[in-house]
Design a protein around this motif. Structure first.
Motif, PDB file in Angstrom:
ATOM      1  N   VAL A 162       0.850  -1.187   0.000  1.00 49.96           N
ATOM      2  CA  VAL A 162       0.000   0.000   0.000  1.00 49.96           C
ATOM      3  C   VAL A 162       0.885   1.235   0.000  1.00 49.96           C
ATOM      4  O   VAL A 162       2.090   1.153   0.265  1.00 49.96           O
ATOM      5  N   MET A 163       0.272   2.376  -0.300  1.00 53.09           N
ATOM      6  CA  MET A 163       0.958   3.656  -0.239  1.00 53.09           C
ATOM      7  C   MET A 163       0.432   4.424   0.970  1.00 53.09           C
ATOM      8  O   MET A 163      -0.752   4.761   1.039  1.00 53.09           O
ATOM      9  N   ILE A 164       1.306   4.663   1.921  1.00 51.13           N
ATOM     10  CA  ILE A 164       0.985   5.473   3.099  1.00 51.13           C
ATOM     11  C   ILE A 164       1.579   6.856   2.850  1.00 51.13           C
ATOM     12  O   ILE A 164       2.787   6.984   2.630  1.00 51.13           O
ATOM     13  N   TYR A 165       0.736   7.876   2.836  1.00 53.22           N
ATOM     14  CA  TYR A 165       1.237   9.203   2.468  1.00 53.22           C
ATOM     15  C   TYR A 165       0.819  10.270   3.475  1.00 53.22           C
ATOM     16  O   TYR A 165      -0.193  10.148   4.163  1.00 53.22           O
ATOM     17  N   ASN A 166       1.631  11.309   3.531  1.00 53.92           N
ATOM     18  CA  ASN A 166       1.439  12.423   4.450  1.00 53.92           C
ATOM     19  C   ASN A 166       0.479  13.417   3.804  1.00 53.92           C
ATOM     20  O   ASN A 166       0.882  14.242   2.986  1.00 53.92           O
ATOM     21  N   LYS A 167      -0.793  13.347   4.172  1.00 54.30           N
ATOM     22  CA  LYS A 167      -1.799  14.199   3.550  1.00 54.30           C
ATOM     23  C   LYS A 167      -1.532  15.667   3.821  1.00 54.30           C
ATOM     24  O   LYS A 167      -1.753  16.521   2.937  1.00 54.30           O
ATOM     25  N   ASP A 168      -1.046  15.984   5.006  1.00 54.36           N
ATOM     26  CA  ASP A 168      -0.738  17.379   5.316  1.00 54.36           C
ATOM     27  C   ASP A 168       0.313  17.933   4.359  1.00 54.36           C
ATOM     28  O   ASP A 168       0.174  19.038   3.820  1.00 54.36           O
ATOM     29  N   LEU A 169       1.380  17.168   4.140  1.00 53.25           N
ATOM     30  CA  LEU A 169       2.441  17.607   3.229  1.00 53.25           C
ATOM     31  C   LEU A 169       1.924  17.681   1.795  1.00 53.25           C
ATOM     32  O   LEU A 169       2.224  18.632   1.066  1.00 53.25           O
ATOM     33  N   TYR A 170       1.161  16.667   1.398  1.00 48.40           N
ATOM     34  CA  TYR A 170       0.598  16.673   0.044  1.00 48.40           C
ATOM     35  C   TYR A 170      -0.277  17.913  -0.167  1.00 48.40           C
ATOM     36  O   TYR A 170      -0.189  18.583  -1.203  1.00 48.40           O
ATOM     37  N   ASP A 171      -1.132  18.214   0.814  1.00 46.31           N
ATOM     38  CA  ASP A 171      -2.022  19.379   0.684  1.00 46.31           C
ATOM     39  C   ASP A 171      -1.222  20.666   0.541  1.00 46.31           C
ATOM     40  O   ASP A 171      -1.536  21.520  -0.302  1.00 46.31           O
ATOM     41  N   LYS A 172      -0.189  20.834   1.347  1.00 46.06           N
ATOM     42  CA  LYS A 172       0.618  22.049   1.302  1.00 46.06           C
ATOM     43  C   LYS A 172       1.347  22.183  -0.031  1.00 46.06           C
ATOM     44  O   LYS A 172       1.627  23.304  -0.483  1.00 46.06           O
ATOM     45  N   ALA A 173       1.646  21.042  -0.660  1.00 39.72           N
ATOM     46  CA  ALA A 173       2.325  21.063  -1.961  1.00 39.72           C
ATOM     47  C   ALA A 173       1.331  21.163  -3.115  1.00 39.72           C
ATOM     48  O   ALA A 173       1.740  21.142  -4.291  1.00 39.72           O
ATOM     49  N   GLY A 174       0.039  21.260  -2.791  1.00 38.98           N
ATOM     50  CA  GLY A 174      -0.973  21.420  -3.823  1.00 38.98           C
ATOM     51  C   GLY A 174      -1.450  20.126  -4.444  1.00 38.98           C
ATOM     52  O   GLY A 174      -2.083  20.133  -5.511  1.00 38.98           O
ATOM     53  N   ILE A 175      -1.193  19.023  -3.783  1.00 39.97           N
ATOM     54  CA  ILE A 175      -1.613  17.709  -4.300  1.00 39.97           C
ATOM     55  C   ILE A 175      -2.897  17.322  -3.578  1.00 39.97           C
ATOM     56  O   ILE A 175      -2.887  17.079  -2.361  1.00 39.97           O
TER      57      ILE A 175
END
Length: 441
Positions: A162-175
């Motif tokens: 699975v892919m575990i991802y940092n939603k906070d970081l993704y959001d700040k990067a515009g993803i």
């Protein structure tokens, strides 16, 4: 259902050290004949007074053994704790070579099963009726325990990626969404590094990660039939992933911190490493890495957006060829394959049994680390999309160890990953032929 995991146990499924290489090939090992009575009646065997030696590297095995003894009071366990999977494999191979000293029961990582099976170290469990459980397990884990037409273990945990991802970081990067394709992943990788030059979408990875990604890309670089082996680390899937990862590497978008290092943990905690692509056993292990609720779980990207996954880690429980109590040991494996026995196994890993992967209590468990997301649903979905046909080398432990000399070196120096794969292949071909296999002939 318990939602925790011994992460050190699970993560060691990704890498095995040099001590796990072959000691002897099938047909020339020093395995002695067992003093087992030859009976295949597991129920009768469990009613007799018997002591089973159980080698392990897990902290939970003694607890499991104590629980089993309450169900089968005539069975006593001598649990021997070893340092790690590598130590267990080396010790077992030495016992097989000496003709004595092997335990009755031992966990073996899926990637190491072919090595030990070809070395005559493991008993075929088919005569004891364990083949009847085929439909109870996921296809990938059941395939892993069937080696050279013998059933050499029973699946314990599993590791669909699975892919575990940092939603906070993704959001700040515009993803705004988890990458569904590798093109999406490339765009997200560039966006994260542009947002914060000290942040990366992922680290460059290790042998277990790389082989799993080749698997998920449709690669099948290792083929074994008896002592005949074909290695092609430039097949379509291998080259496809290497080309893609090369592009991320040369763009400076991958972190060089080693997986499981203190620097790796710090990077996760401080939002400098945005993504983990690992076996589903890691789902329950993210509370230690920063603010609760910032993580999410999704499927790993694929080339066309359709589900395509691989296994990463996990182990089977085996009965050794030297066991004098094969029927009783096989009976324990039966107990651990369903019902209360299976619950003992699932308390310390991601399930390999279909019924548990379909259990609403398991699927709907809300994880605080993922903001209440029922993340097990993603692991269960991944288990359904593991690509078929993968094989490990019968000396995969050695292969993973020398990975650092070629591919690992390229990952650390912006090298050419395809050239490094060719170099790795040359090493593996030479080693296999030296061990008596017929490799690429």
């Amino acid at each position: 259902m318990a939602q925790h995991i011994t992460r050190r146990w699970a993560r060691l499924g990704a890498v095995v050290g040099a001590g796990a290489m072959l000691v002897a090939l099938a047909g020339c090992s020093g395995a002695a004949s067992s003093t087992d009575s030859g009976s295949t009646d597991t129920d009768a065997a469990l009613k007799e007074d018997v002591t089973l030696t159980w080698w392990t590297w897990s902290d939970s095995t003694q607890e499991q053994a104590d629980a089993i003894s309450k169900v089968y009071p005539n069975v006593t366990f001598d649990v021997v704790k070893l340092e790690n999977p590598d130590a267990a494999v080396t010790k077992l191979q030495n016992a097989i070579k000496a003709g004595k000293g092997a335990p009755d029961l031992m966990p073996v990582e899926y990637q190491t099963l072919p090595q030990l099976a070809l070395g005559d170290a493991l008993a075929d469990l088919t005569p004891y009726g364990l083949g009847d459980y085929a439909d109870a397990f996921t296809a990938s884990t059941w395939n892993a325990v069937n080696v050279q037409d013998e059933l050499v273990g029973m699946p314990m945990d599993s590791g669909p990626m699975v892919m575990i991802y940092n939603k906070d970081l993704y959001d700040k990067a515009g993803i705004t969404e988890a990458p569904a394709t590798w093109d999406d992943f490339a765009a997200a990788s560039a966006a994260i590094h542009a947002y914060d030059p000290e942040a990366y979408i992922a680290n460059s990875g290790d042998a277990g990660f790389f082989t799993s990604m080749i698997w998920a890309s449709g690669g099948q670089p290792f083929k074994t039939e008896g002592e005949n082996i074909t290695i092609d680390l430039q097949d379509e899937g291998s080259k496809k992933f290497a080309d893609f990862w090369n592009a991320r590497l040369h763009a400076g978008e991958l972190s060089g911190v080693p997986t499981w290092s203190d620097e790796w943990s710090k990077a996760l905690t401080q939002d400098k490493l945005g993504t983990l692509m690992m076996g589903s056993w890691m789902i329950s292990g993210m509370n230690d890495y920063g603010t609760l609720g910032k993580w999410r779980v999704a499927q790993i990207p694929s080339w066309d957006g359709q589900p395509a996954s691989a296994e990463n880690g996990g182990s089977a429980l085996t009965v050794t060829s030297q066991s004098a109590n094969k029927a009783a040991a096989a009976g324990i494996l039966k107990y651990l394959s369903e019902g209360e026995g299976r619950e003992l196994i699932n308390a310390n890993g991601f399930p390999s049994t279909i019924a548990d992967l379909e259990n609403p209590e398991f699927l709907d468990f809300a994880y605080e680390s993922y903001g209440g997301q029922p993340a097990n649903q993603q692991g269960a979905l991944s288990a359904e999309s593991v690509l078929k046909g993968w094989q490990y080398l019968p000396y995969q432990g050695y292969a993973n160890n020398v990975f650092t000399d070629s591919v690992g070196k390229a990952l650390g120096s912006d090298g050419d990953l395809n050239a490094a794969l060719v170099e790795w292949q040359e090493t593996l071909v030479e080693f296999g032929n030296e061990q008596g296999f017929s490799v690429n002939k």
